[in-house]
Design a protein around this motif. Structure first.
Motif, PDB file in Angstrom:
ATOM      1  N   LYS A  66       0.809  -1.219   0.000  1.00 59.60           N
ATOM      2  CA  LYS A  66       0.000   0.000   0.000  1.00 59.60           C
ATOM      3  C   LYS A  66       0.841   1.268   0.000  1.00 59.60           C
ATOM      4  N   LYS A  67       1.991   1.240   0.669  1.00 62.77           N
ATOM      5  CA  LYS A  67       2.858   2.417   0.690  1.00 62.77           C
ATOM      6  C   LYS A  67       3.619   2.587  -0.622  1.00 62.77           C
ATOM      7  N   ALA A  68       4.107   1.485  -1.160  1.00 55.80           N
ATOM      8  CA  ALA A  68       4.936   1.552  -2.363  1.00 55.80           C
ATOM      9  C   ALA A  68       4.176   2.111  -3.559  1.00 55.80           C
ATOM     10  N   ARG A  69       2.912   1.754  -3.694  1.00 59.39           N
ATOM     11  CA  ARG A  69       2.181   2.169  -4.896  1.00 59.39           C
ATOM     12  C   ARG A  69       1.940   3.668  -4.966  1.00 59.39           C
ATOM     13  N   ASN A  70       2.110   4.373  -3.836  1.00 58.27           N
ATOM     14  CA  ASN A  70       1.876   5.820  -3.816  1.00 58.27           C
ATOM     15  C   ASN A  70       3.157   6.640  -3.885  1.00 58.27           C
ATOM     16  N   ILE A  71       4.304   5.977  -4.075  1.00 58.22           N
ATOM     17  CA  ILE A  71       5.574   6.691  -4.162  1.00 58.22           C
ATOM     18  C   ILE A  71       5.822   7.120  -5.609  1.00 58.22           C
ATOM     19  N   LYS A  72       6.354   8.300  -5.784  1.00 57.51           N
ATOM     20  CA  LYS A  72       6.586   8.879  -7.113  1.00 57.51           C
ATOM     21  C   LYS A  72       7.473   7.971  -7.957  1.00 57.51           C
ATOM     22  N   GLY A  73       7.085   7.782  -9.206  1.00 59.67           N
ATOM     23  CA  GLY A  73       7.858   6.980 -10.143  1.00 59.67           C
ATOM     24  C   GLY A  73       7.385   5.554 -10.282  1.00 59.67           C
ATOM     25  N   VAL A  74       6.488   5.115  -9.399  1.00 60.72           N
ATOM     26  CA  VAL A  74       6.001   3.734  -9.426  1.00 60.72           C
ATOM     27  C   VAL A  74       4.855   3.595 -10.422  1.00 60.72           C
ATOM     28  N   LEU A  75       4.969   2.620 -11.320  1.00 61.22           N
ATOM     29  CA  LEU A  75       3.903   2.333 -12.279  1.00 61.22           C
ATOM     30  C   LEU A  75       2.994   1.209 -11.807  1.00 61.22           C
ATOM     31  N   GLY A  76       3.552   0.283 -11.038  1.00 58.18           N
ATOM     32  CA  GLY A  76       2.754  -0.837 -10.559  1.00 58.18           C
ATOM     33  C   GLY A  76       3.468  -1.589  -9.464  1.00 58.18           C
ATOM     34  N   VAL A  77       2.693  -2.298  -8.632  1.00 58.46           N
ATOM     35  CA  VAL A  77       3.271  -3.067  -7.530  1.00 58.46           C
ATOM     36  C   VAL A  77       2.345  -4.229  -7.188  1.00 58.46           C
ATOM     37  N   ARG A  78       2.948  -5.363  -6.873  1.00 59.56           N
ATOM     38  CA  ARG A  78       2.175  -6.526  -6.443  1.00 59.56           C
ATOM     39  C   ARG A  78       3.030  -7.369  -5.511  1.00 59.56           C
ATOM     40  N   ASN A  79       2.387  -8.346  -4.867  1.00 54.82           N
ATOM     41  CA  ASN A  79       3.110  -9.264  -3.975  1.00 54.82           C
ATOM     42  C   ASN A  79       3.986 -10.192  -4.794  1.00 54.82           C
ATOM     43  N   MET A  80       4.931 -10.821  -4.118  1.00 56.33           N
ATOM     44  CA  MET A  80       5.802 -11.792  -4.772  1.00 56.33           C
ATOM     45  C   MET A  80       5.476 -13.194  -4.289  1.00 56.33           C
ATOM     46  N   GLY A  81       5.532 -14.155  -5.197  1.00 58.25           N
ATOM     47  CA  GLY A  81       5.439 -15.561  -4.832  1.00 58.25           C
ATOM     48  C   GLY A  81       4.115 -15.951  -4.212  1.00 58.25           C
ATOM     49  N   GLY A  82       4.180 -16.918  -3.313  1.00 54.32           N
ATOM     50  CA  GLY A  82       2.977 -17.486  -2.710  1.00 54.32           C
ATOM     51  C   GLY A  82       2.449 -16.726  -1.519  1.00 54.32           C
ATOM     52  N   GLY A  83       3.035 -15.542  -1.237  1.00 57.41           N
ATOM     53  CA  GLY A  83       2.538 -14.729  -0.135  1.00 57.41           C
ATOM     54  C   GLY A  83       3.105 -15.128   1.212  1.00 57.41           C
ATOM     55  N   PHE A  84       2.536 -14.508   2.264  1.00 57.58           N
ATOM     56  CA  PHE A  84       2.897 -14.799   3.656  1.00 57.58           C
ATOM     57  C   PHE A  84       4.358 -14.466   3.966  1.00 57.58           C
ATOM     58  N   SER A  85       4.906 -13.517   3.222  1.00 59.14           N
ATOM     59  CA  SER A  85       6.239 -12.996   3.494  1.00 59.14           C
ATOM     60  C   SER A  85       6.276 -11.553   3.000  1.00 59.14           C
ATOM     61  N   ALA A  86       7.229 -10.787   3.480  1.00 57.94           N
ATOM     62  CA  ALA A  86       7.295  -9.357   3.146  1.00 57.94           C
ATOM     63  C   ALA A  86       8.116  -9.163   1.877  1.00 57.94           C
ATOM     64  N   ASN A  87       7.529  -9.522   0.747  1.00 58.99           N
ATOM     65  CA  ASN A  87       8.178  -9.412  -0.552  1.00 58.99           C
ATOM     66  C   ASN A  87       7.209  -8.776  -1.541  1.00 58.99           C
ATOM     67  N   ILE A  88       7.651  -7.754  -2.247  1.00 59.64           N
ATOM     68  CA  ILE A  88       6.820  -7.175  -3.294  1.00 59.64           C
ATOM     69  C   ILE A  88       7.651  -6.967  -4.556  1.00 59.64           C
ATOM     70  N   LEU A  89       6.953  -6.910  -5.683  1.00 62.93           N
ATOM     71  CA  LEU A  89       7.562  -6.605  -6.979  1.00 62.93           C
ATOM     72  C   LEU A  89       7.061  -5.248  -7.424  1.00 62.93           C
ATOM     73  N   VAL A  90       7.981  -4.371  -7.782  1.00 63.28           N
ATOM     74  CA  VAL A  90       7.634  -3.005  -8.164  1.00 63.28           C
ATOM     75  C   VAL A  90       8.138  -2.717  -9.577  1.00 63.28           C
ATOM     76  N   LEU A  91       7.301  -2.123 -10.386  1.00 64.67           N
ATOM     77  CA  LEU A  91       7.698  -1.611 -11.699  1.00 64.67           C
ATOM     78  C   LEU A  91       7.776  -0.094 -11.583  1.00 64.67           C
ATOM     79  N   LEU A  92       8.949   0.468 -11.830  1.00 66.26           N
ATOM     80  CA  LEU A  92       9.090   1.911 -11.665  1.00 66.26           C
ATOM     81  C   LEU A  92      10.097   2.488 -12.642  1.00 66.26           C
TER      82      LEU A  92
END
Length: 370
Positions: free
Chosen positions: A302-328
């Motif tokens: 939720k925080k990453a998607r509102n940072i300047k320069g970010v085009l998209g963001v989603r979770n990584m893998g099967g979840g239940f860990s603090a990993n995200i994928l960001v396109l920026l």
């Protein structure tokens, strides 16, 4: 993958390396630069599980599966080194399995395609030595990915293979001045077999007979249901099992998002592709609840998607860990990392790792003496 749907994957430029040599006896001597202070030794004839999630269980499982293809009469030495984060979400177990499997199969001249080897590695992880009910996505992506391409996988089984289609899609982020960034909190660790992943998978499988009854036709997998059909019976299913309805809604629409992503990429519409990534991430949290007992994942997305320069963001893998994928935008890499790090440190007092990458080459042989 386990719902016979579609997926897009890519290999990152972090690697697991395996160096192997033959022995004259029947011992396996294994050492991991990442985990060990001493050499692990066990006989080839007695491959038994080590308690816990010890890395040698993966080595043993792959060795056992390969021995079904060709009898291994002699043991081997193997040295493992890796810079792939082991905190989940970036296929660290699949990377280990493919590195081990490719090295051993080449050492003993076991003729296998990369697809065949990926299947063996999945069987190894599903088997009793590891006992993780993973699908085929991680192993296939580690094995079949190519540089500057995404890998499209259709998980409808065909001719006894787990995929009916595996093709690369040109995807050169540099020409768009964009980067992928994986954001990881290594302090938040998960084990796939012990996380909520098995429950999600079981819920999807249990939905099939219910859907068959509602739609008055045989539903063998969730890919057989269109978004239009689902919307027609959504309220009825919600009354039967709300949680299950949420799970299948995510899967059905996720299949469509994969196909829409490919269309956006072919049109060079990176903004649209980024928007689809974000929709995927929100659905994973709100419907599939992959942030269960993992508030760090919710915070990051939720925080990453509102940072300047970010085009998209989603979770990584099967979840239940603090990993995200960001396109920026590549020009915002430093400012993005600094801002998200500051917010996360104030909230959780943990340091984040940032892995910037372009789609890279999958499993391959780097050097061979013979």
């Amino acid at each position: 993958d386990y719902n016979n749907g579609y997926a897009l994957g890519a290999a990152i430029d972090k690697y697991t390396y395996a160096a192997v040599s033959k022995r004259k006896d029947k011992l396996i001597c294994a050492f991991s630069q990442n985990f060990d202070t001493r050499i692990n030794k066990f006989p080839l004839s007695d491959i038994s599980k080590k308690k816990g999630t010890h890395w040698t269980n993966y080595l043993k499982a792959v060795t056992l599966e390969l021995s079904k293809k060709k009898c291994l009469t002699k043991g081997f030495n193997i040295y493992i080194a890796s810079d792939v984060p082991a905190s989940g979400g970036v296929s660290s177990s699949a990377a280990l399995e493919l590195a081990v499997g490719l090295a051993i199969s080449r050492l003993y001249k076991i003729k296998l395609s990369l697809l065949d080897l990926a299947i063996i590695c999945q069987q190894a992880e599903n088997g009793p030595l590891v006992a993780s009910p993973c699908g085929f996505l991680d192993q296939a992506t580690c094995a079949l990915s190519e540089k500057n391409n995404l890998l499209f996988l259709d998980f409808l089984p065909k001719n006894k293979l787990p995929v009916s289609e595996a093709k690369t899609i040109p995807f050169d982020l540099k020409k768009h001045h964009l980067s992928f960034v994986i954001v990881v909190d290594k302090n938040v660790r998960r084990n796939l077999g012990q996380s909520g992943y098995p429950a999600r998978r079981k819920s999807c499988e249990k939905s099939l007979p219910i859907l068959s009854k509602l739609l008055h036709k045989k539903i063998s997998s969730l890919r057989k249901i269109s978004a239009q059909e689902f919307e027609k019976y959504k309220d009825k299913f919600n009354k039967i099992d709300k949680k299950m309805r949420m799970r299948i809604e995510h899967i059905i629409y996720e299949n469509q998002r994969v196909l829409d992503s490919i269309k956006s990429i072919k049109k060079n519409d990176m903004q649209s592709f980024g928007n689809i990534l974000t929709l995927s991430g929100l659905s994973a949290l709100e419907l599939f609840e992959l942030d269960e007992k993992t508030p760090e994942l919710t915070f990051l997305l939720k925080k990453a998607r509102n940072i300047k320069g970010v085009l998209g963001v989603r979770n990584m893998g099967g979840g239940f860990s603090a990993n995200i994928l960001v396109l920026l935008k590549s020009s915002h890499l430093d400012s993005f990392s600094a801002k998200l790090s500051t917010m996360y440190m104030k909230k959780y007092y943990h340091r984040l790792d940032f892995i910037s990458f372009q789609p890279s080459q999958g499993a391959n042989i780097l050097w061979q003496l013979e």
